[in-house]
Design a protein around this motif. Structure first.
Motif, PDB file in Angstrom:
ATOM      1  N   ASN A   1      -1.906   4.530  -3.933  1.00  0.00           N
ATOM      2  CA  ASN A   1      -2.892   6.156  -3.858  1.00  0.00           C
ATOM      3  C   ASN A   1      -2.567   7.264  -4.164  1.00  0.00           C
ATOM      4  OD1 ASN A   1      -4.505   7.599  -1.877  1.00  0.00           O
ATOM      5  ND2 ASN A   1      -3.164   6.894  -0.223  1.00  0.00           N
ATOM      6  N   ASP A   2      -2.947   7.643  -5.668  1.00  0.00           N
ATOM      7  CA  ASP A   2      -3.119   9.300  -6.222  1.00  0.00           C
ATOM      8  C   ASP A   2      -1.653   9.881  -6.122  1.00  0.00           C
ATOM      9  OD1 ASP A   2      -4.670  11.054  -6.459  1.00  0.00           O
ATOM     10  OD2 ASP A   2      -3.256  12.230  -5.080  1.00  0.00           O
TER      11      ASP A   2
ATOM     12  N   PRO B   1      -5.978  10.960  -0.128  1.00  0.00           N
ATOM     13  CA  PRO B   1      -7.056  10.486   0.832  1.00  0.00           C
ATOM     14  C   PRO B   1      -6.263  10.199   1.842  1.00  0.00           C
ATOM     15  CG  PRO B   1      -7.526   9.359  -1.776  1.00  0.00           C
ATOM     16  CD  PRO B   1      -5.836  10.325  -2.220  1.00  0.00           C
ATOM     17  N   ALA B   2      -6.210  10.336   2.883  1.00  0.00           N
ATOM     18  CA  ALA B   2      -5.750   9.369   4.058  1.00  0.00           C
ATOM     19  C   ALA B   2      -5.772   8.331   4.714  1.00  0.00           C
ATOM     20  CB  ALA B   2      -6.385  11.003   5.029  1.00  0.00           C
TER      21      ALA B   2
ATOM     22  N   PHE C   1       0.640  -1.136  -0.011  1.00  0.00           N
ATOM     23  CA  PHE C   1       0.239   0.023  -0.424  1.00  0.00           C
ATOM     24  C   PHE C   1       1.164   1.131  -0.096  1.00  0.00           C
ATOM     25  CE2 PHE C   1      -3.798   1.668   1.914  1.00  0.00           C
ATOM     26  CZ  PHE C   1      -3.894   2.425   1.486  1.00  0.00           C
ATOM     27  N   GLY C   2       0.740   1.969  -0.854  1.00  0.00           N
ATOM     28  CA  GLY C   2       1.725   3.120  -1.136  1.00  0.00           C
ATOM     29  C   GLY C   2       0.818   4.580  -1.256  1.00  0.00           C
ATOM     30  N   THR C   3       1.346   5.487  -0.748  1.00  0.00           N
ATOM     31  CA  THR C   3       0.298   6.882  -1.267  1.00  0.00           C
ATOM     32  C   THR C   3       1.805   7.621  -1.494  1.00  0.00           C
ATOM     33  OG1 THR C   3      -0.625   6.471   0.755  1.00  0.00           O
ATOM     34  CG2 THR C   3       0.166   8.955   0.386  1.00  0.00           C
ATOM     35  N   SER C   4       1.243   8.250  -2.669  1.00  0.00           N
ATOM     36  CA  SER C   4       2.152   9.033  -3.530  1.00  0.00           C
ATOM     37  C   SER C   4       3.761   8.853  -3.659  1.00  0.00           C
ATOM     38  CB  SER C   4       2.844  10.472  -2.357  1.00  0.00           C
ATOM     39  OG  SER C   4       2.833  11.487  -2.852  1.00  0.00           O
TER      40      SER C   4
ATOM     41  N   VAL D   1      -5.794   4.652  -6.510  1.00  0.00           N
ATOM     42  CA  VAL D   1      -6.789   5.250  -6.373  1.00  0.00           C
ATOM     43  C   VAL D   1      -6.316   6.846  -6.433  1.00  0.00           C
ATOM     44  CG1 VAL D   1      -8.376   6.127  -3.876  1.00  0.00           C
ATOM     45  CG2 VAL D   1      -7.288   3.742  -4.523  1.00  0.00           C
ATOM     46  N   ARG D   2      -7.445   7.315  -6.654  1.00  0.00           N
ATOM     47  CA  ARG D   2      -7.429   8.676  -7.041  1.00  0.00           C
ATOM     48  C   ARG D   2      -8.473  10.129  -5.918  1.00  0.00           C
ATOM     49  NH1 ARG D   2      -9.504  13.722 -10.311  1.00  0.00           N
ATOM     50  NH2 ARG D   2      -7.882  14.773 -11.112  1.00  0.00           N
ATOM     51  N   GLY D   3      -8.021  10.765  -5.642  1.00  0.00           N
ATOM     52  CA  GLY D   3      -8.583  11.888  -5.129  1.00  0.00           C
ATOM     53  C   GLY D   3      -9.605  12.532  -6.673  1.00  0.00           C
TER      54      GLY D   3
END
Length: 308
Positions: A145-146, A286-287, A119-122, A251-253
């Motif tokens: 994530n985004d 997204p947080a 799970f990777g954000t930015s 996943v996109r905001g």
């Protein structure tokens, strides 16, 4: 080895309940550094979820995700080098994705598992995307994530305007509020939620002031980039993304200024097994504090068709 400056607050001042604080020794061009990580769930569980944060954030962004998935996974949330409780690198030019991939491979070896879900954000999504596209990758499922291979220049300019800038705060609350301002596009979070994810980003200095915990030098490679280097980097990221064979959820905001709808559509079209979803009312990124967002992640990673 480069470590963080001395601080007043204990390293475990904001340690999450129910998690174990651990460290792994990694190599860099000038020696060794420690990478911190929090670990949730059964330490002997061979099913591992690695959660990796964004550019100036920390592994503590995933406390709620980790708590929610620890019944199925051993959840591991590293602080990427130069952030959180991890050591700072002696050579600022090493704050780049190849170094981060090497650190994550060392972490996975420490965990003694053959495969992981990611799970990777930015920035964490870029690291995961790059690792998942390599031959022999351990990544079995990937939630991005985004972020994508193409990053919108306006967003990069916005981020470059604050990352690495000196900041001092008279109180912890002042620092939390400033971090919330910088991350306002995460979504409409409550004051308690902002404190939950932003307090671990701050530390108290010996003079009593507060400052962000990350190494300001992480901005060095970011600011040294050129249009030519950016184009080459994007081409490499597309190459790696197109090589990913595992299931991918992007996943996109819906209000994101970093990942455009056009790039998202290309990712779905050019990837091998890529699905996508937009989250309304949220920008970058997204947080995943909201139960509905956490449920989205759980469905992808632990859906009924993947209960084994």
């Amino acid at each position: 080895m480069s470590t963080q400056p001395d601080i007043v607050a204990s390293a475990n001042a904001f340690a999450p309940a129910g998690a174990r604080q651990r460290y792994v020794q990694c190599a860099n061009s000038a020696g060794l550094h420690r990478m911190a990580y929090t670990e949730w769930g059964d330490p002997d569980n061979p099913r591992v979820l690695v959660c990796v944060h964004g550019l100036t954030r920390s592994g503590r962004d995933f406390d709620r995700v980790a708590a929610a998935l620890a019944d199925v996974y051993r959840v591991v949330c590293p602080d990427v080098a130069g952030r959180g409780l991890s050591d700072w690198l002696p050579d600022a030019s090493r704050y780049v994705v190849p170094q981060y991939i090497a650190d994550m491979v060392t972490l996975i070896a420490r965990l003694d598992v053959e495969t992981v879900d990611w799970f990777g954000t930015s920035m964490g999504g870029l690291i995961g995307m790059s690792l998942a596209g390599l031959p022999g990758t351990p990544v079995r499922k990937l939630l991005i994530n985004d972020v994508g291979p193409h990053l919108e220049p306006e967003a990069l300019g916005r981020i470059g305007g604050y990352v690495g800038q000196p900041a001092r705060f008279a109180t912890l609350e002042e620092g939390i509020d400033q971090a919330a301002l910088l991350a306002a596009s995460f979504g409409p979070l409550t004051l308690d939620e902002w404190r939950e994810i932003n307090a671990p980003l701050l530390r108290q200095r010996e003079d009593g002031a507060w400052e962000f915990r990350y190494d300001p030098a992480i901005a060095t490679p970011f600011r040294a980039s050129s249009p030519e280097a950016n184009a080459a980097g994007e081409a490499m990221l597309w190459h790696l993304f197109e090589a990913i064979t595992c299931p991918v959820l992007v996943v996109r905001g819906a209000l994101s200024d970093l990942l455009s709808r056009g790039t998202l559509a290309q990712m779905v079209a050019r990837g091998r097994d890529v699905s996508s979803i937009e989250i309304a009312g949220v920008g970058h990124a997204p947080a995943f504090l909201d139960p509905a967002q956490i449920a989205l992640a759980r469905r992808f990673f632990v859906g009924d068709d993947d209960a084994s």
